[in-house]
Design an enzyme around this catalytic site. Sequence first.
Site, PDB file in Angstrom:
ATOM      1  N   ASP A 154      40.679  33.086  36.313  1.00 18.20           N
ATOM      2  CA  ASP A 154      41.608  32.623  35.284  1.00 18.20           C
ATOM      3  C   ASP A 154      41.866  31.128  35.373  1.00 18.20           C
ATOM      4  OD1 ASP A 154      42.936  32.816  37.715  1.00 18.20           O
ATOM      5  OD2 ASP A 154      44.386  34.297  37.062  1.00 18.20           O
ATOM      6  N   ASN A 201      54.066  41.711  39.826  1.00 18.62           N
ATOM      7  CA  ASN A 201      54.152  42.774  38.812  1.00 18.62           C
ATOM      8  C   ASN A 201      52.858  43.584  38.749  1.00 18.62           C
ATOM      9  OD1 ASN A 201      52.397  41.008  37.609  1.00 18.62           O
ATOM     10  ND2 ASN A 201      53.617  40.635  35.774  1.00 18.62           N
ATOM     11  N   HIS A 206      49.782  42.325  38.481  1.00 19.85           N
ATOM     12  CA  HIS A 206      48.690  41.781  37.673  1.00 19.85           C
ATOM     13  C   HIS A 206      47.482  41.413  38.542  1.00 19.85           C
ATOM     14  CE1 HIS A 206      50.313  37.331  37.783  1.00 19.85           C
ATOM     15  NE2 HIS A 206      49.560  37.581  38.835  1.00 19.85           N
ATOM     16  N   GLU A 226      48.641  40.685  32.531  1.00 18.89           N
ATOM     17  CA  GLU A 226      50.042  41.060  32.610  1.00 18.89           C
ATOM     18  C   GLU A 226      50.242  42.505  32.148  1.00 18.89           C
ATOM     19  OE1 GLU A 226      51.314  39.114  34.492  1.00 18.89           O
ATOM     20  OE2 GLU A 226      52.153  37.324  33.602  1.00 18.89           O
TER      21      GLU A 226
HETATM   22  C1  GLP Z   1      48.385  34.072  40.324  1.00 19.20           C
HETATM   23  C2  GLP Z   1      46.921  34.368  40.038  1.00 19.20           C
HETATM   24  C3  GLP Z   1      46.536  35.724  40.556  1.00 19.20           C
HETATM   25  C4  GLP Z   1      46.983  35.896  41.986  1.00 19.20           C
HETATM   26  C5  GLP Z   1      48.477  35.734  42.081  1.00 19.20           C
HETATM   27  C6  GLP Z   1      49.002  35.968  43.486  1.00 19.20           C
HETATM   28  O1  GLP Z   1      49.214  34.721  39.446  1.00 19.20           O
HETATM   29  N1  GLP Z   1      46.633  34.291  38.654  1.00 19.20           N
HETATM   30  O2  GLP Z   1      45.131  35.877  40.462  1.00 19.20           O
HETATM   31  O3  GLP Z   1      46.630  37.177  42.439  1.00 19.20           O
HETATM   32  O4  GLP Z   1      48.752  34.402  41.665  1.00 19.20           O
HETATM   33  O5  GLP Z   1      49.429  34.800  44.073  1.00 19.20           O
HETATM   34  P1  GLP Z   1      49.908  34.665  45.566  1.00 19.20           P
HETATM   35  O6  GLP Z   1      48.732  34.868  46.429  1.00 19.20           O
HETATM   36  O7  GLP Z   1      50.427  33.251  45.636  1.00 19.20           O
HETATM   37  O8  GLP Z   1      50.959  35.687  45.772  1.00 19.20           O
END
Ligand code: GLP
Length: 286
Positions: free
Chosen positions: A67, A136, A138, A143
């Site tokens: 993404d 959440n 995702h 989402e």
């Molecule tokens: C963002 C990314 C996700 C990732 C998430 C978790 O939202 N788009 O791909 O899984 O962060 O982040 P963290 O590892 O900082 O909890």
Amino acid sequence: MEVVIRPNADAAADLVARVIAHELRSHPRLVLGLATGNTMEAVYARLVQMHREEGLDFSVCRTFNLDEYVGLSSNHANSYRHYMNQHLFLQVNIDLQNTHLPDGMAANLPAECANYERLIAENGGIDLQLLGIGQNGHLGFNEPLSAFRSRTRVKILSPVTRAQNAPLFPGPDLIPHRAITMGVGSILDCRRCILLATGEEKAAIVARAVEGPITSMISATALQLHPDCTLILDETAGSQLKESDYYHWVFENQPEWEPFRTAAPAAKINGFQARNPSVKKPVEAV
Ligand code: GLP
């Protein structure tokens, strides 16, 4: 689905990095799907270390990230392109031309999304997709209510996600409202998925993703449908799972994990060796 629970976050990230390294050594032209977020930083640090110390070669592999934020240019400090350059791409011998992220500045976003799907297909599809999980549930920026057959597209970021990612931005108004993300369907098409989750704040959503009913309200539950998906957790992220004894038993008895079980380096928990609690001597160097 397989669930592997390691004693701590370092050991979990180390296992993920060693699986990636193993795949890369066996298939140098591997098509790797990559993820961002705090959790992944330890994985990339370990891969960089393996590149420097063991010559892990990225020269002909190809990468596709999940993404990118809409409206952030590639050199913006909060863009995922910038994150990937800093944490991995500029630290190893990868050809930047072989690294792909959606262009969040594209004038025609639907065309950019279609083009990203086309590029993945032209490269033969993703062999190994690395995933994190949002609070959440995702995957990427899929989402709640993302269709399980969705492909790369623009999604509106939920309030939960914007709050979760807020600390990375200089101010609340600067957090993007939209992102381009590979779809749940695009992720389910990857040949193998590895999801890494660490820390207590992920424990509840991990339990729902693994042991809860499949629902598009929690994109990660779609992974229950994937034929080759492994969740690698630390003990805190796995602490709300009801069947963790079973998951440990499978990991200890699964022949494919043999090289990874025995070759595990000493992991630290409060300065003590983690794998053999009966030998509690301080770790000098890891
Ligand atoms: C963002 C990314 C996700 C990732 C998430 C978790 O939202 N788009 O791909 O899984 O962060 O982040 P963290 O590892 O900082 O909890």
